[in-house]
Design an enzyme around this catalytic site. Structure first.
Site, PDB file in Angstrom:
ATOM      1  N   GLU A   3       0.721  -0.994   0.515  1.00 51.96           N
ATOM      2  CA  GLU A   3       0.000   0.187   0.289  1.00 51.96           C
ATOM      3  C   GLU A   3       0.838   1.211  -0.009  1.00 51.96           C
ATOM      4  OE1 GLU A   3      -2.212  -0.925   3.680  1.00 51.96           O
ATOM      5  OE2 GLU A   3      -1.914  -2.602   3.394  1.00 51.96           O
TER       6      GLU A   3
ATOM      7  N   ARG B  33      -7.629  -1.186  -4.797  1.00 49.42           N
ATOM      8  CA  ARG B  33      -8.074  -0.152  -4.138  1.00 49.42           C
ATOM      9  C   ARG B  33      -6.872   0.645  -4.690  1.00 49.42           C
ATOM     10  NH1 ARG B  33      -8.528  -0.268   2.669  1.00 49.42           N
ATOM     11  NH2 ARG B  33     -10.228   1.700   2.661  1.00 49.42           N
TER      12      ARG B  33
ATOM     13  N   TYR C  50      -7.591   5.061  -3.301  1.00 50.10           N
ATOM     14  CA  TYR C  50      -8.832   5.537  -1.861  1.00 50.10           C
ATOM     15  C   TYR C  50      -8.328   6.720  -1.657  1.00 50.10           C
ATOM     16  CZ  TYR C  50      -6.692   3.264   1.200  1.00 50.10           C
ATOM     17  OH  TYR C  50      -5.281   1.847   2.617  1.00 50.10           O
TER      18      TYR C  50
ATOM     19  N   ASP D  47      -6.655   8.619   1.628  1.00 47.19           N
ATOM     20  CA  ASP D  47      -6.496   8.860   3.196  1.00 47.19           C
ATOM     21  C   ASP D  47      -6.340   9.815   3.718  1.00 47.19           C
ATOM     22  OD1 ASP D  47      -6.129   6.658   4.456  1.00 47.19           O
ATOM     23  OD2 ASP D  47      -3.867   6.894   4.764  1.00 47.19           O
TER      24      ASP D  47
ATOM     25  N   GLU E 169      -4.111   6.700  -1.991  1.00 39.57           N
ATOM     26  CA  GLU E 169      -3.614   5.353  -1.482  1.00 39.57           C
ATOM     27  C   GLU E 169      -3.636   4.615  -2.583  1.00 39.57           C
ATOM     28  OE1 GLU E 169      -2.716   2.487   2.454  1.00 39.57           O
ATOM     29  OE2 GLU E 169      -3.179   4.409   2.442  1.00 39.57           O
TER      30      GLU E 169
ATOM     31  N   THR F  96      -2.154  -2.129  -3.632  1.00 36.60           N
ATOM     32  CA  THR F  96      -2.160  -3.906  -5.570  1.00 36.60           C
ATOM     33  C   THR F  96      -2.710  -4.568  -4.789  1.00 36.60           C
ATOM     34  OG1 THR F  96      -0.264  -4.959  -3.926  1.00 36.60           O
ATOM     35  CG2 THR F  96       0.462  -3.328  -5.246  1.00 36.60           C
TER      36      THR F  96
ATOM     37  N   TRP G 158     -12.420  -6.717  -0.228  1.00 34.68           N
ATOM     38  CA  TRP G 158     -11.205  -8.140  -0.247  1.00 34.68           C
ATOM     39  C   TRP G 158     -11.557  -9.120  -0.565  1.00 34.68           C
ATOM     40  CZ3 TRP G 158      -6.933  -6.186  -1.913  1.00 34.68           C
ATOM     41  CH2 TRP G 158      -6.438  -4.183  -1.401  1.00 34.68           C
TER      42      TRP G 158
END
Length: 452
Positions: free
Chosen positions: A9, A53, A55, A57, A63, A66, A419
């Site tokens: 991340e 993902r 988004y 943060d 952010e 993977t 997830w």
């Protein structure tokens, strides 16, 4: 566990300037960056067709997390794909600014500190088996992680009241605990919050938040490869010398401030060892472990670079690694600049170079220019990165998520994913729970897609 699920991340620094002056606040820049995402995802927190993902943060930092990967090169490729996804948003946001008559250049930095001293992270995730004591894993891993910056730090010029000094790590100054369940407030080295995103009876997820964001593909591969290998050795029962640190937080700063790797750090019980001593122990065990594990070219490449970098630190001759290790590449760049222009390390131009190294925009960022000139080694290709922007890893659960998202978007269906869940938001609210991150084929998901 020789086949392990891993992910990275990355939080990105963001700024917008116009003729060199700040144009918009980070909040405003983030809104422009994510406007296109919100228009199709109805949220600034979305999963993409490649299983990742994306988004916004805390603190207006975009952010990118993977998708689940099960090999090192796959992970490096998907980490790089995240840069390309963000760069695409950057280009779109600049166009919107121009269309609205605002103008300005947007910068996204894959680094860990800004000029105001704020820190943002690069978090690594490793799936580990639930069986076994977590405390033993963290005890063995902590000295490794504290000294790992010697091999994979991103490098940074630290301005102190006395002078500017070159440090190995960007993140080291901002870590305040060894092992903890918080990520932002206290910034530990290992985060223990137990969210496995998998079958909780079988697995847990090790969340490492001490690492630097790396620009170099070979350094990223070394960072995750060595950590995964140390975990594998711990799981296999390999015995390591006890390097328990007296004060991990003081040690991580001391190691960062010493590019020779020789400064002794205090161990528990009053003993001392250098970062080089500690890394050598883990490296030696890794070389031995390679004799007993299944052959793996990627792991062998990691151990080879690990050894060459430790030799380079010991001899202070970096010629054999100066295209492969971020902090070495960056320091060489600064030294050339200083020699050419007779410049101190504290010169504002060096600080500017330090930042520009992490600019992810191709054709503008300094690391990208070094890579194009062959001054930064690679483990993936532009073609593979382009594919990873659109396609999930084909060997893990990410494939199921990516195929479901693609099918739902193409069918114009409303859906929700995370997830582990894939859900169609229709009357039946059909949901598939995917608890096994190693599973890339699932008849239930096929049926759900076919029903669209």
């Amino acid at each position: 566990m020789q086949r392990r699920i891993m992910g990275i991340e990355t939080e990105f620094g963001v700024t917008c300037t116009f003729h060199g002056h700040r144009r918009l606040s980070p909040d405003e820049v983030a809104r422009y960056l994510f406007r296109r995402v919100v228009s199709w995802g109805r949220s600034s927190n979305v999963f993409l067709r490649n299983g990742a993902r994306l988004y916004l943060d805390v603190g207006s930092h975009p952010e990118y997390a993977t998708a689940e990967c099960d090999s090192l090169v796959q992970l490096v490729t998907h980490d790089r794909a995240g840069e390309w996804v963000l760069e695409d948003l950057l280009v779109d946001a600049e166009q919107r600014l121009a269309d609205e008559g605002i103008g300005g250049d947007i910068y996204l930095f894959k680094n860990n500190t800004d000029s105001a001293g704020n820190s943002y992270g690069c978090h690594e995730n490793y799936l580990i088996v639930r069986a076994g004591e977590f405390s033993r894993i963290s005890d063995v891993l902590l000295p490794f992680l504290v000294t790992r910056q010697l091999i994979c730090g991103a490098g940074k010029v630290l301005q102190t009241p006395k002078a500017a000094t070159y440090c190995l790590s960007q993140r080291a100054e901002h870590i305040w605990e060894g092992v903890s369940s918080a990520t932002t407030r206290s910034r530990p080295i290992i985060n223990t919050r137990d969210e496995p995103h998998a079958d909780a009876e079988k697995y847990r997820r090790l969340h490492v938040i001490v690492g630097d964001s790396n620009m170099s593909e070979t350094t990223t591969m070394l960072k995750v490869g060595t950590a995964a290998l140390v975990l594998e050795m711990i799981e296999s029962g390999v015995a390591f010398r006890d390097f328990s640190l007296d004060n991990p937080i003081r040690a991580i700063r001391e190691v960062s401030h010493d590019v020779t790797g020789r400064r002794p750090v205090r161990l528990a019980g009053g003993r001392q060892a250098s970062a080089l001593d500690i890394q050598r122990e883990y490296y030696t065990r890794a070389v031995e472990h390679l004799q007993t594990r299944e052959p793996n070219a990627q792991i062998e490449q990691v151990v080879d670079l690990w050894g060459r970098q430790l030799d380079a630190v010991e001899s202070q001759d970096f010629a054999k690694v100066d295209t492969e290790i971020d902090w070495v590449i960056k320091r060489k760049l600064f030294q050339r600049y200083q020699d050419r222009y007779d410049m101190e390390l504290s010169h504002p131009k060096i600080a500017q170079l330090d930042l520009a190294y992490h600019d992810i925009k191709r054709g503008r960022g300094i690391f990208d220019l070094l890579q194009r000139k062959g001054l930064a080694a690679r483990v993936t290709t532009d073609e593979e990165i382009a594919e990873a922007v659109d396609q999930p890893p084909q060997t893990t659960r990410a494939r199921l998520r990516g195929e479901f998202i693609s099918a739902a978007q193409e069918a114009g269906r409303d859906f929700t994913v995370d997830w582990v869940h894939l859900k169609l938001n229709d009357q039946a609210q059909r949901t598939v729970l995917c608890k096994d991150p190693f599973r890339a084929v699932d008849e239930r998901v096929k049926r759900l897609i076919a029903s669209m």
